[in-house]
Design an enzyme around this catalytic site. Structure first.
Site, PDB file in Angstrom:
ATOM      1  N   GLU A 285      -5.701  -1.344  -8.156  1.00 46.88           N
ATOM      2  CA  GLU A 285      -4.890  -0.142  -8.745  1.00 46.88           C
ATOM      3  C   GLU A 285      -3.696  -0.966  -9.343  1.00 46.88           C
ATOM      4  OE1 GLU A 285      -5.360   3.653  -6.031  1.00 46.88           O
ATOM      5  OE2 GLU A 285      -4.554   1.969  -4.993  1.00 46.88           O
TER       6      GLU A 285
ATOM      7  N   ASN B 206      -5.746   5.760  -1.649  1.00 45.56           N
ATOM      8  CA  ASN B 206      -5.289   5.853  -0.191  1.00 45.56           C
ATOM      9  C   ASN B 206      -4.698   7.430  -0.201  1.00 45.56           C
ATOM     10  OD1 ASN B 206      -5.780   3.542   1.089  1.00 45.56           O
ATOM     11  ND2 ASN B 206      -3.639   2.536   0.724  1.00 45.56           N
TER      12      ASN B 206
ATOM     13  N   HIS C 156      -2.613  -3.526  -6.582  1.00 46.52           N
ATOM     14  CA  HIS C 156      -3.088  -3.268  -5.202  1.00 46.52           C
ATOM     15  C   HIS C 156      -4.568  -3.599  -4.882  1.00 46.52           C
ATOM     16  CE1 HIS C 156      -4.101  -0.081  -1.908  1.00 46.52           C
ATOM     17  NE2 HIS C 156      -3.327  -1.075  -1.450  1.00 46.52           N
TER      18      HIS C 156
ATOM     19  N   SER D  31       0.903  -1.289  -0.090  1.00 44.78           N
ATOM     20  CA  SER D  31      -0.052   0.037   0.153  1.00 44.78           C
ATOM     21  C   SER D  31       0.944   1.318   0.105  1.00 44.78           C
ATOM     22  CB  SER D  31      -1.072  -0.124   1.319  1.00 44.78           C
ATOM     23  OG  SER D  31      -1.702  -1.034   1.403  1.00 44.78           O
TER      24      SER D  31
HETATM   25  P1  NAI Z   1      -1.273  -9.463   7.530  1.00 42.31           P
HETATM   26  O1  NAI Z   1      -0.538  -9.074   8.905  1.00 42.31           O
HETATM   27  O2  NAI Z   1      -2.467  -9.688   7.728  1.00 42.31           O
HETATM   28  O3  NAI Z   1      -0.525 -10.819   6.702  1.00 42.31           O
HETATM   29  C1  NAI Z   1       0.802 -10.772   6.393  1.00 42.31           C
HETATM   30  C2  NAI Z   1       1.367 -12.124   6.355  1.00 42.31           C
HETATM   31  O4  NAI Z   1       2.638 -12.080   5.957  1.00 42.31           O
HETATM   32  C3  NAI Z   1       1.320 -12.871   7.706  1.00 42.31           C
HETATM   33  O5  NAI Z   1       0.503 -13.950   7.671  1.00 42.31           O
HETATM   34  C4  NAI Z   1       2.736 -13.058   7.848  1.00 42.31           C
HETATM   35  O6  NAI Z   1       2.935 -14.408   8.527  1.00 42.31           O
HETATM   36  C5  NAI Z   1       3.163 -13.479   6.317  1.00 42.31           C
HETATM   37  N1  NAI Z   1       4.563 -13.139   6.422  1.00 42.31           N
HETATM   38  C6  NAI Z   1       5.528 -12.202   6.913  1.00 42.31           C
HETATM   39  N2  NAI Z   1       6.649 -12.396   6.431  1.00 42.31           N
HETATM   40  C7  NAI Z   1       6.618 -13.485   5.549  1.00 42.31           C
HETATM   41  C8  NAI Z   1       7.651 -13.813   4.599  1.00 42.31           C
HETATM   42  N3  NAI Z   1       8.929 -13.632   4.579  1.00 42.31           N
HETATM   43  N4  NAI Z   1       7.096 -14.894   3.607  1.00 42.31           N
HETATM   44  C9  NAI Z   1       5.916 -15.117   3.535  1.00 42.31           C
HETATM   45  N5  NAI Z   1       4.926 -14.796   4.310  1.00 42.31           N
HETATM   46  C10 NAI Z   1       5.261 -13.829   5.261  1.00 42.31           C
HETATM   47  O7  NAI Z   1      -1.186  -8.296   6.685  1.00 42.31           O
HETATM   48  P2  NAI Z   1      -2.147  -7.840   5.282  1.00 42.31           P
HETATM   49  O8  NAI Z   1      -2.988  -6.866   6.034  1.00 42.31           O
HETATM   50  O9  NAI Z   1      -2.591  -8.796   4.708  1.00 42.31           O
HETATM   51  O10 NAI Z   1      -1.437  -6.981   4.443  1.00 42.31           O
HETATM   52  C11 NAI Z   1      -0.411  -7.692   3.627  1.00 42.31           C
HETATM   53  C12 NAI Z   1       0.091  -6.611   2.531  1.00 42.31           C
HETATM   54  O11 NAI Z   1      -1.158  -6.113   1.859  1.00 42.31           O
HETATM   55  C13 NAI Z   1       0.672  -5.554   2.762  1.00 42.31           C
HETATM   56  O12 NAI Z   1       1.738  -5.184   2.120  1.00 42.31           O
HETATM   57  C14 NAI Z   1      -0.339  -4.482   2.982  1.00 42.31           C
HETATM   58  O13 NAI Z   1       0.228  -2.980   2.899  1.00 42.31           O
HETATM   59  C15 NAI Z   1      -1.152  -4.800   1.840  1.00 42.31           C
HETATM   60  N6  NAI Z   1      -2.507  -4.342   1.856  1.00 42.31           N
HETATM   61  C16 NAI Z   1      -3.301  -4.428   3.096  1.00 42.31           C
HETATM   62  C17 NAI Z   1      -4.669  -4.312   3.176  1.00 42.31           C
HETATM   63  C18 NAI Z   1      -5.517  -4.352   4.233  1.00 42.31           C
HETATM   64  O14 NAI Z   1      -6.620  -3.559   4.356  1.00 42.31           O
HETATM   65  N7  NAI Z   1      -5.077  -5.032   5.263  1.00 42.31           N
HETATM   66  C19 NAI Z   1      -5.377  -3.436   2.046  1.00 42.31           C
HETATM   67  C20 NAI Z   1      -4.371  -3.508   0.643  1.00 42.31           C
HETATM   68  C21 NAI Z   1      -3.173  -3.877   0.679  1.00 42.31           C
END
Ligand code: NAI
Length: 640
Positions: free
Chosen positions: A148, A187, A136, A115
């Protein structure tokens, strides 16, 4: 084809679901077994729901297309397209991309769901920066079918093409973000709106701010509802990162305090609102809707959109599409800017730095619907019917009584001009609603005393009523389109009475109303008849004394529907045009026809009022009343 989704958290599991539902085989990779277990459970649950709703035929079959593993190296080897959704940490993402680059086939596109991190910072960890692109998604991806697609400086056209094809193949609408700016489009705009909402918290409750955007602009959720849904920690992080990367933005203290107190939003049961269970929603009453100017909230977002447009980050249609598809705005943000008027947007930005694009639009008279051109081109027509200005602004007409030096008093030209203007608007098939207002400090001071004073006989007065006033009254009584009145100041006598026949009456806080005709030997025929019938007995006090009432009292009586600060009168009018324009045109017509039936019931009551004033015209006291008014002295009544 096999899609590799890296990271199985909030976003990763949803993205995997979307891809599998579209028919792809999916490898879902995470470093944590727990995360994978929890992802499998959530995917199973959401597929079951989709199956129940008929969105998919067989949940089991879709589920079987998803494999989970902690082995990124092996999964990379088989991947045809990669979507990375691991934690938002540059170093972690770079590490993941290095592994992907080392193990994926050379032609495979590597996309990131980041993001806030520049795509180029991630791409530089690979030897294929031309094949790295932002993809995104929005939370939850299963429901928000929009992405996006973000180009870095080095993303190739070929990669862009493949990514667009892929997004389409999983049922996603998309926009292309041409430049890798922090926060991309959605965003960047969101944080501006949120920052303003947080600033307004100094003087307002979250409910008041949310009610304004929900019930006036038509957003499905308020700004704070969205914040609670997204998670205060997530937002804080986004704002923090965007600030660090050059957006002039600070994380407001209140967000840090909320995090300290564990008020993270829906997921902890408390954020800006309190939640009981997963499905509970905040309670936001429409009663609060007029305490905050919704344009104050939208204007910083529009200002940011202007920045994006001027810097060629995205084009107009993409920006509007992004906010509609990504944030469920009722219409595009730039289209809304054209609705409200670019001059009003700039006014609402008072104290902030205004994007040069908006300032130049104001200077060039590109004000939106009100001038025929803003961000878009609109159907526009301006003409005059005597002292009445007629302006067609695409799908509505603004009729302005324009004799400000005479407080827009109703002389013969005004009666006739209004009638012609209303008829013209009714004939135009583009027009969904009509706004009427006055120029200067008055809405309308009522009948022109100079005209009434010139009547010498019963016939003069009767002629005037029958030939000049009645045609307009009949036009309005039979009108097939909604009429919205914006009472901008004095509404005396006929100026008040006309409002009894309009559909929606919005008054500015400083508007004043009265029916003082009895004091000059006449009567307020409509107020005493239709008014007493519609408003009720309380109208009689004002007819019998000529007392003035303020906008709030007029609202208590039922003459006025809504009272707004003066600077919101025009905006409120636009909001109501937008609301009535959502109705089926035939429904709006049928509602007006039905209301006409009730007016017909009251016809004899109104006729009685008109008869009474016609009877008064030849009396000495009528002439004395008009003379005394002009001479500014007390009249001397003879009639008993
Ligand atoms: P989250 O914290 O729910 O999930 C992240 C996951 O990545 C976790 O399960 C973690 O164990 C895993 N992880 C960490 N290091 C890793 C690695 N080296 N290899 C494989 N897995 C690994 O985070 P979320 O919210 O799903 O965000 C993920 C991405 O999506 C981020 O870049 C965030 O900015 C983006 N994003 C999030 C949104 C939201 O509303 N939560 C919306 C749009 C984008």
């Amino acid at each position: 084809m096999r899609v590799l989704v890296v990271g199985a958290g909030t976003m990763g599991h949803g993205i995997a679901t979307v891809c599998a539902t579209a028919g792809y085989n999916v490898d879902l990779v995470d470093i944590s077994e727990d995360a994978l277990d929890s992802a499998k459970m959530k995917i199973g649950w959401s597929l079951k729901k989709l199956e129940e709703k008929g969105g998919i035929r067989n949940a089991m079959e879709v589920l079987q297309r998803i494999r989970t593993t902690t082995n990124l190296v092996d999964a990379s080897k088989e991947a045809d397209f990669v979507i990375e959704a691991v934690v938002e940490k540059t170093e972690v993402k770079r590490e993941v991309f290095k592994t992907l680059d080392d193990n994926c086939r050379p032609e495979v596109v590597l996309s990131t769901n980041t993001s806030t991190i520049p795509i180029s910072d991630i791409a530089s960890a690979t030897k294929r920066a031309d094949k790295v692109v932002g993809l995104h998604f929005f939370n939850p991806p299963v429901l928000i079918r929009f992405v996006e697609i973000v180009k870095s400086e080095r993303t190739s056209e070929e990669t862009l093409k493949k990514t667009i094809e892929f997004a389409r193949s999983i049922g996603m609408d998309y926009i292309v973000v041409e430049k890798d700016v922090p926060g991309f489009v959605v965003n960047r705009i969101n944080v501006r709106v949120l920052s303003e909402a947080l600033r307004l918290l100094e003087h307002h409750k979250p409910e008041e701010i949310d009610a304004a955007v929900k019930y006036r602009v038509g957003m499905p959720m308020g700004v704070f509802e969205v914040a609670d849904f997204s998670g205060i920690d997530v937002l804080c992080n986004v704002m923090n990162e965007l600030g660090k990367r050059g957006m002039d933005l600070e994380v407001p203290r209140i967000l840090r305090e909320m995090i300290k107190e564990g008020r993270l939003g829906m997921k902890t049961g408390r954020g800006f609102y309190e939640y009981e269970g997963f499905y509970s929603r905040a309670k936001i009453s429409p009663r609060f809707a007029y305490r905050v100017n919704p344009l104050k909230l939208l204007a910083p977002g529009i200002n940011e959109a202007a920045w994006l447009l001027r810097n060629r980050v995205a084009d107009r249609d993409s920006i509007d599409k992004a906010m509609v598809f990504g944030m469920a705005y009722p219409k595009g943000l730039l289209e809304m800017a054209d609705d409200f008027g670019i001059d009003n947007v700039v006014k609402a930005l008072e104290g902030k730095s205004v994007d040069p694009l908006l300032s130049s639009m104001v200077n060039e008279g590109k004000l939106g619907k009100k001038s025929g051109e803003g961000f878009y081109e609109w159907k526009y027509e301006k003409r005059e019917f005597g002292p009445v200005l007629y302006e067609k602004r695409d799908n509505y007409v603004v009729i302005t009584m324009n004799r400000p030096e005479k407080l827009n008093a109703l002389n013969e030209e005004m009666w006739r001009g209004l009638n012609e203007a209303f008829i013209q608007a009714e004939k135009d098939p583009d027009v969904r609603a009509v706004i009427i207002t006055g120029s200067g400090r008055a809405f309308c001071a009522g009948d022109d005393i100079a005209v009434m004073g010139s009547w010498k006989s019963f016939l003069d007065g009767k002629d005037f009523f029958v030939n000049v006033a009645l045609p307009l009254l009949n036009t309005i009584a039979n009108y097939k389109k909604p009429i919205i009145s914006l009472v901008n100041g004095i509404a005396f006598g006929g100026g008040l009475e006309l409002n009894l026949a309009f559909d929606i009456v919005i008054a500015s806080e400083d508007a004043t109303f009265s029916v003082p005709e009895g004091l000059i030997g006449a009567i307020p025929p409509i107020a005493a008849s239709l008014g007493a019938a519609v408003v009720g007995r309380k109208m009689m006090r004002y007819c019998l004394t000529g007392d003035q009432m303020d906008a709030e009292e007029a609202k208590n009586l039922g003459i006025v529907d809504i009272v707004v600060p003066k600077d919101q009168l025009e905006i409120a009018g636009v909001e109501f045009v937008n609301k009535v324009a959502k109705l089926a045109p035939l429904s709006a017509k049928a509602i007006k026809e039905t209301a006409r039936a009730y007016r017909d019931l009251l016809r004899s009551v109104v006729e009685k009022g008109l008869h009474e004033i016609i009877e008064l015209i030849p009396t000495q006291d009528f002439a004395e009343g008009m003379r005394a008014f002009v001479q500014k002295r007390r009249p001397c009544w003879r009639g008993k």
